[in-house]
Design an enzyme around this catalytic site. Structure first.
Site, PDB file in Angstrom:
ATOM      1  CG  ASP A  85      -0.195  -0.097   2.550  1.00 18.59           C
ATOM      2  OD1 ASP A  85       0.932  -0.606   2.576  1.00 18.59           O
ATOM      3  OD2 ASP A  85      -0.751   0.342   3.578  1.00 18.59           O
ATOM      4  CG  ASP A 132      -4.027  -0.543  -1.341  1.00 22.41           C
ATOM      5  OD1 ASP A 132      -4.904  -1.136  -0.680  1.00 22.41           O
ATOM      6  OD2 ASP A 132      -3.518   0.526  -0.962  1.00 22.41           O
ATOM      7  NE  ARG A 152       0.103   4.013   6.547  1.00 22.54           N
ATOM      8  CZ  ARG A 152      -0.828   4.578   5.782  1.00 22.54           C
ATOM      9  NH1 ARG A 152      -0.818   5.866   5.554  1.00 22.54           N
ATOM     10  NH2 ARG A 152      -1.759   3.830   5.217  1.00 22.54           N
ATOM     11  CG  ASP A 153       3.236   2.469  11.888  1.00 19.51           C
ATOM     12  OD1 ASP A 153       2.482   2.862  10.964  1.00 19.51           O
ATOM     13  OD2 ASP A 153       3.033   2.733  13.082  1.00 19.51           O
ATOM     14  CD  GLU A 154      -1.156   0.392   6.828  1.00 19.12           C
ATOM     15  OE1 GLU A 154      -1.146   1.534   7.295  1.00 19.12           O
ATOM     16  OE2 GLU A 154      -2.208  -0.172   6.473  1.00 19.12           O
ATOM     17  CG  HIS A 161      -1.329   4.781  -0.468  1.00 12.70           C
ATOM     18  ND1 HIS A 161      -0.527   4.764   0.636  1.00 12.70           N
ATOM     19  CD2 HIS A 161      -2.385   3.965  -0.171  1.00 12.70           C
ATOM     20  CE1 HIS A 161      -1.079   3.978   1.557  1.00 12.70           C
ATOM     21  NE2 HIS A 161      -2.206   3.467   1.083  1.00 12.70           N
ATOM     22  CD1 TRP A 194      -8.198  -4.224   0.779  1.00 17.69           C
ATOM     23  CD2 TRP A 194     -10.131  -3.354   0.078  1.00 17.69           C
ATOM     24  NE1 TRP A 194      -8.109  -2.858   0.865  1.00 17.69           N
ATOM     25  CE2 TRP A 194      -9.276  -2.297   0.442  1.00 17.69           C
ATOM     26  CE3 TRP A 194     -11.391  -3.034  -0.411  1.00 17.69           C
ATOM     27  CZ2 TRP A 194      -9.637  -0.960   0.350  1.00 17.69           C
ATOM     28  CZ3 TRP A 194     -11.770  -1.693  -0.505  1.00 17.69           C
ATOM     29  CH2 TRP A 194     -10.901  -0.684  -0.126  1.00 17.69           C
ATOM     30  CD  GLU A 205      -3.277   6.329   2.906  1.00 19.81           C
ATOM     31  OE1 GLU A 205      -2.398   6.958   3.517  1.00 19.81           O
ATOM     32  OE2 GLU A 205      -3.777   5.271   3.328  1.00 19.81           O
TER      33      GLU A 205
HETATM   34  C1  BGC Z   1      -3.915   1.044   3.718  1.00 21.79           C
HETATM   35  C2  BGC Z   1      -4.700   0.924   2.465  1.00 21.79           C
HETATM   36  C3  BGC Z   1      -5.669  -0.185   2.594  1.00 21.79           C
HETATM   37  C4  BGC Z   1      -6.599   0.232   3.690  1.00 21.79           C
HETATM   38  C5  BGC Z   1      -7.752  -0.659   3.902  1.00 21.79           C
HETATM   39  C6  BGC Z   1      -4.829   1.325   4.833  1.00 21.79           C
HETATM   40  O1  BGC Z   1      -4.194   1.408   6.043  1.00 21.79           O
HETATM   41  O2  BGC Z   1      -2.888   1.948   3.614  1.00 21.79           O
HETATM   42  O3  BGC Z   1      -4.213   1.349   1.330  1.00 21.79           O
HETATM   43  O4  BGC Z   1      -6.252  -0.648   1.466  1.00 21.79           O
HETATM   44  O5  BGC Z   1      -5.882   0.450   4.887  1.00 21.79           O
HETATM   45  O6  BGC Z   1      -8.309  -0.523   5.134  1.00 21.79           O
END
Ligand code: BGC
Length: 881
Positions: free
Chosen positions: A459, A472, A463-465, A764, A533, A743
């Site tokens: 995504d 996406d 960041r912490d992700e 994003h 998704w 994003e």
């Molecule tokens: C992500 C997204 C993702 C979404 C869905 C986000 O935190 O960055 O791109 O699809 O959460 O909840």
């Protein structure tokens, strides 16, 4: 017989790889390009010749016009086999074949678990510093060749005799490690020398043990780092010696104090032992490695090129911030890390902090949430030192440098460079047009793809992700497939999707799946089935088939796609409980910053739409795979579910709860009866007009809204949306200087402050999925048969554009389309490779015509720019569902 003089066959390629070393399949599929100037030349048959064990065998002349991913016509290869394959082809009206192509060198890796004698070794000690593994060995003087098969629990970098092995970064990439762990094969022949040699391997946390997700979880796959390495030395007398990780390997503490993908790397150059990868007679204070239990059956060879360092970028300016800090601006938001060239006293520390944007003149780090994105380098002292972190990457445009060892703290020109890292896919698509803002938007999309294709499609990269969010990539896959050859990377990711899928068919919201909410649990997916998704299970394989002609991926993913669709059908869109947890049209501009799913579109409608979409996809897959009975069954189910979707609309085609996305879904997913389409299209155009041609869609509607408008006669409305510069729009961020896709439509607010939402990435790709419409409709280059075997060339000029064009390296060769408009005169140039047919539809509406390979020019006179048909007036008294 003289060879066909007019065309030649390029060196074949194998699977979706860029070279043939370390193949993981005994029956690799081959592809080749045919080049030449002979218009309309067509392959009628081919022959593949294999050189194996000093003897040649041939497929014989195979009657087929196929040249993409053709099946292996020989007995299967065994582990470590080295063969050469070359190809020649015959044309439709020729008796003589072409010359043979140059041969492609192929070599398999270790195909079976029992080919491995290496054991997984680990320090098994909780150390703060990261370990280095090491082994010395002796090489005889009659070495013929040597291979290293290697992977890690964690990420690794290997050196032999002080030289880096390979150029891959952050290997092994992130896969669903408990199911699949990728190893790579390296040719290390030239690294070795007669006599004593040493291999040293640094291992770091990476995805395996590092921090994962915003909940602060670590060690999602395990506590112990591990290394698995097998060196195989083959001598001239045919004997083979294997040096494999086991209890006879040692480990010690390395110079990396800590390294984390989110937090960055802390490296103390004084701690690098000179002998870590060089044979030495020095004191042997290395500790013996411990052996971990390990199941070798999870090992798999990669299906895509590795992550590499693909570009270096110099800063464009040095900034002294209001607080007096030294900031470097690289002029481009990118993903990778910074490389230093520095001299200074031993023990001196340089600190690098990264951010995508500035806020109030300082690094804007709030969007990174808990990710520290901080690298620290401690100098060894003495000569000039070069350093770049090994085991981390950051998403950044700006770097704050603390402690540069000079009076003003400013590094000299050339001392600091950014190194861009991503999966080293071949670039295959370009787009150009006469509007510089649109051009920049497209460039931003390319950069966001580069930033988020690092082993898996993520995504965001900062960041912490940085997770493999399925929605996406479901939105972006068509764009991705045009811009880069990402077939290998995405089909590898699809294996993880299937591996992490629940037995009932549920696909996780991100893949590889790790439960970031419930430490200690790995396979529990508390999240509901998520429409738009999990549908990546159907959309991504179908896209790969369309764009790369890979029917194998369809076959392989078929049961996963069917299981997902059946699971999704268990939800009833009419039952409010089913849609209460849906993401819906995530992040449409009306959703409040802290409630991104709370937009204009009914999430239940999104669910109903995707139920049909995935049914249509699996029906199409079933047809492509000749599973006719399945296809009929899915078509019937799709019909039933269309009836459910219809309940969200009045009988004339007006949505009960109107939004740009509701109509876009209805139109592009073909969910309405023919008599409803016109009203729906007009209502959509009216909504767009009423919004002042500002975008009103989120992740679900954005990829398709311009298609919806185009297909219902509102091309000019689509162009006005696309060329809008007021917020929210695609171009608004561009006018604010964005160099990647954001994003949110307003990740940065007009006053230069960062959107207060908790999720505010500046890199994003999801909203960049409009680039696919730019390729297909603005430039007019679209696939109309799998792999672009047939190309639809139907440019639709509009807006303020006077020219546009696109090129794409299809599996059959390079296609290019370009057009320009002078007054009313429209000129189209088209180049098609051998083996393809173009269906050309000119914008004057004249009949479509078919053309073969070669260069074609068409002209026509256009009316004044098409006027948007006046949409039907706004409907008063909307009935809420
Ligand atoms: C992500 C997204 C993702 C979404 C869905 C986000 O935190 O960055 O791109 O699809 O959460 O909840």
């Amino acid at each position: 017989m003289p060879a066909s003089p007019v065309v030649r066959v390029r060196t074949p390629t194998v699977e979706h790889l860029r070279d043939g070393l370390g193949l993981g399949t005994p029956r690799p599929r081959l592809s080749w390009l045919i080049e030449g100037d002979s218009p309309n030349w067509r392959q009628e048959s081919y022959e593949i010749e294999l050189e194996r064990d000093f003897s040649r065998s041939t497929s014989g002349q195979i009657r087929s016009d196929e040249s993409v991913l053709v099946p292996w016509p020989f007995p299967p290869l065994g582990s470590r086999e080295q063969v050469r394959a070359r190809v020649r082809v015959w044309g439709h009206d020729e008796t003589a074949p072409t010359e043979w192509s140059e041969p492609l060198q192929l070599e398999t890796g270790l195909l079976h678990a029992n080919d491995w004698s290496a054991l997984m070794v680990s320090p098994r000690a909780t150390t703060e510093r990261l370990p280095v593994f090491r082994r010395e060995f002796t090489v005889r003087d009659d070495l013929l060749q040597a291979r290293l098969y290697v992977t890690a629990l964690g990420v690794y970098e290997a050196e032999i005799n002080g030289e880096r092995v390979g150029d891959d970064v952050l290997a092994p990439e992130w896969t669903s490690y408990q199911h699949r762990l990728l190893y790579r094969t390296h040719d290390i022949t030239t690294h070795l020398r007669d006599g004593p040699n040493a291999i040293g391997v640094m291992v770091a946390d990476g995805w395996y043990r590092g921090r994962m997700g915003w909940t602060g979880r670590r060690e999602v796959y395990g506590q112990d780092l591990g290394l698995l390495a097998q060196l195989e030395l083959t001598y001239r007398d045919d004997s083979r010696e294997t040096i494999a990780t086991g209890a006879d390997w040692s480990w010690g503490l390395g110079p990396v104090i800590s390294s984390d993908l989110y937090d960055g790397e802390d490296y103390d150059a004084r701690l690098l032992r000179d002998d870590w990868s060089i044979a030495s007679d020095g004191p042997a204070d290395w500790a013996p490695a411990e052996v971990l239990p390990f199941d070798h059956s999870v090992l798999a060879a990669p299906e895509s090129p590795p992550v590499r360092r693909t570009e270096t970028i110099q800063p464009v300016r040095v900034i002294r911030s209001p607080a007096g800090r030294v900031l470097l601006d690289f002029g481009q938001n990118l993903v990778g890390r910074v490389q230093l060239t520095v001299a200074g006293p031993a023990g001196h520390r340089i600190e690098l902090r990264h951010a995508e944007v500035l806020e109030h003149g300082e690094l804007g780090t709030r969007p990174l949430r808990s990710a520290l994105a901080r690298d620290v380098y401690t100098l060894r002292g003495g000569d000039t030192e070069h350093w770049e972190p090994r085991f981390t990457v950051h998403g950044f445009r700006y770097v704050e440098i603390g402690g540069w060892p000079s009076k003003d703290g400013v590094p000299p020109v050339g001392a600091v460079r950014a190194v861009v890292c991503h999966t080293d896919m071949a670039a295959t698509g370009t787009f150009t047009c006469s509007d510089p803002l649109l051009q920049r938007l497209h460039d931003n999309v390319v950069w966001s793809m580069r930033g988020n294709f690092l082993g898996i499609p993520t995504d965001c990269p900062q960041r912490d992700e940085r997770l493999g969010w399925t929605g996406d990539i479901a939105a972006f896959a068509p764009t991705a497939g045009f811009l880069y050859d990402c077939a290998g990377m995405l089909s590898s990711w699809l294996r993880d999707l299937a591996a992490d899928q629940e037995p009932g068919g549920k696909v996780p919201i991100f893949v590889p799946w790790v439960d970031v909410w419930h430490p200690g649990r790995r396979d529990v997916q508390a999240e509901p089935l998520m429409a738009g998704w999990g549908d990546a299970a159907t959309i991504v394989p179908w896209t790969l088939y369309q764009r790369f002609g890979d029917a194998g991926v369809l076959e392989r993913q078929y049961s996963s796609a069917v299981a997902w669709t059946q699971a999704l059908l268990s939800l009833d869109p009419r039952d409010p409980r089913s849609s209460s947890h849906q993401f819906g049209d995530w992040l449409d501009p009306t959703a409040p910053p802290d409630r991104p799913g709370d937009g204009a579109t009914d999430p239940a409608l999104v669910l109903a739409a995707y139920q049909v979409r995935s049914l249509d996809m699996i029906a199409a897959m079933a047809n492509a795979l000749d599973r006719t009975r399945d296809a009929v069954k899915f078509q019937q189910l799709a019909k039933d579910r269309r009836a459910v979707f219809a309940e969200f609309f009045a009988s004339d085609g007006t949505a009960h709860r109107e939004s740009q996305t509701s109509y876009a879904l209805a139109l592009v997913f073909d969910l309405l009866a023919p008599n409803q389409r016109r009203t729906a299209g007009d209502r959509l155009a009216r909504l767009v007009l009423d919004s002042g041609h500002r975008i009103g869609t989120g992740f679900i509607g954005t990829p398709i809204i311009c298609d919806a408008l185009t297909s219902t006669g509102h091309l000019e409305a689509a162009y006005r949306l696309l060329q809008q510069t007021e917020s929210p729009s695609w171009l608004h961020p561009v006018t604010l200087g964005a160099t990647t896709v954001w994003e949110r439509w307003d990740s940065m607010l007009p006053d230069g402050t960062i959107n207060p939402g908790e999720m505010t990435s500046f890199n994003h790709y999801a909203l960049g999925s409009i680039a696919d419409w730019m390729h297909r409709t603005v430039a007019g280059l679209a696939p109309s048969a799998p792999g672009y075997r047939e190309v639809l060339v139907a440019p639709k000029p509009g807006g303020t554009l006077s020219s546009a064009g696109a090129t794409h390296r299809t599996p059959y060769g390079d296609v290019s389309v370009s057009w320009n408009l002078e007054g009313r005169l429209f000129t189209l140039c088209l180049k098609l490779p051998i083996g393809t047919t173009g269906w050309v539809a000119l914008p004057d509406g004249s009949a479509e015509r078919a053309v073969g390979s070669g260069i074609h020019v068409f002209t026509c006179l256009l009316e004044q720019p098409e006027q948007t048909r006046e949409p039907v007036p706004a409907v008063q008294d909307q009935t809420e569902r």
